[in-house]
Scaffold this active site. Sequence first.
Site, PDB file in Angstrom:
ATOM      1  N   GLY A   1       0.791  -1.226   0.000  1.00  0.00           N
ATOM      2  CA  GLY A   1       0.000   0.000   0.000  1.00  0.00           C
ATOM      3  C   GLY A   1       0.818   1.267   0.000  1.00  0.00           C
ATOM      4  N   LYS A   2       2.090   1.181  -0.419  1.00  0.00           N
ATOM      5  CA  LYS A   2       2.958   2.365  -0.416  1.00  0.00           C
ATOM      6  C   LYS A   2       2.430   3.469  -1.322  1.00  0.00           C
ATOM      7  CE  LYS A   2       6.809   0.751  -1.879  1.00  0.00           C
ATOM      8  NZ  LYS A   2       6.315  -0.612  -2.156  1.00  0.00           N
ATOM      9  N   THR A   3       2.040   3.084  -2.537  1.00  0.00           N
ATOM     10  CA  THR A   3       1.645   4.101  -3.510  1.00  0.00           C
ATOM     11  C   THR A   3       0.369   4.813  -3.084  1.00  0.00           C
ATOM     12  OG1 THR A   3       2.721   2.897  -5.306  1.00  0.00           O
ATOM     13  CG2 THR A   3       1.031   4.491  -5.930  1.00  0.00           C
TER      14      THR A   3
ATOM     15  N   LYS B   1       9.775   8.785  -7.704  1.00  0.00           N
ATOM     16  CA  LYS B   1       9.922   7.330  -7.755  1.00  0.00           C
ATOM     17  C   LYS B   1      11.268   7.061  -8.392  1.00  0.00           C
ATOM     18  CE  LYS B   1       8.218   3.064  -7.454  1.00  0.00           C
ATOM     19  NZ  LYS B   1       7.672   2.442  -6.231  1.00  0.00           N
TER      20      LYS B   1
ATOM     21  N   GLY C   1      -1.259   0.189   5.405  1.00  0.00           N
ATOM     22  CA  GLY C   1      -1.489   0.520   4.003  1.00  0.00           C
ATOM     23  C   GLY C   1      -2.798   0.044   3.432  1.00  0.00           C
TER      24      GLY C   1
ATOM     25  N   GLY D   1      -9.012  -1.082  -0.646  1.00  0.00           N
ATOM     26  CA  GLY D   1      -9.696  -0.690  -1.876  1.00  0.00           C
ATOM     27  C   GLY D   1      -9.690   0.793  -2.173  1.00  0.00           C
TER      28      GLY D   1
END
Length: 242
Positions: free
Chosen positions: A14-16, A37, A171, A203
């Site tokens: 869930g980093k992004t 990035k 995340g 989600g």
Amino acid sequence: MTVIMVSGTGTEIGKTVTTAAVAAVALAAGRSVAVLKGTQTGVAPGEPGDAQEVARLAGDAVTTRELARFPEPLAPDTAARRAGMTPVSPQDVADAARKLAVEHDLVLVEGAGGLLVRLNDEGGTLADVARLLDAPMLVVAAAGLGTLNATTLTAEALRARGVAQLGVVVGSWPAAPDLASRCNLADLPGASGRALLGAIPEGSGLLDGPAFRAAAGSWLGPELGGTWDGASFAVREAPAPR
């Protein structure tokens, strides 16, 4: 602070989405934001990568930069070597972050995979980037079984390298959390040695941009510019006593 590093305790953590939420909240507060990035793997030329996903969720006002892209979904050093391409060094990422920081109030540097994933053949990692920038690390952790070990190891690695840890964000908080996830919510601060700074609902990355931006502040604590109340969340989600 001008630069915040973002690392997961593993891949697909869930980093992004967390990076996008932090960016969205900062933009809503009137700050200029850039997302860097250093290495994108597993994405073909012309396909949207993590930086583009952040822009979709947080809004076009965010500046995005990607230093290198390697097609196979592997560790950056391996992906670069197999593609016959030059890998990105920690110094490359640090230099790019410094340039972005000149013109932005906040620069978010998103890693690839976990903290100690190798960027190049010399063994450079995201932790090395953080040391070069003297920037704190925001750790993104999973909710379920196994996360306490991974979070503890990440925290120990940061301390061993003299990198400050900003805190932990879950995340992807499940819509129907199991017992381990509920118990981990109380135990993660002890594992990391730092406070929980947020929990991103499972989600959330599937939302459209306006819906994501409208909700992002409710997922992050005041330390990250949001309104999420960690104490109330932990009480609400705590497992029933035996």
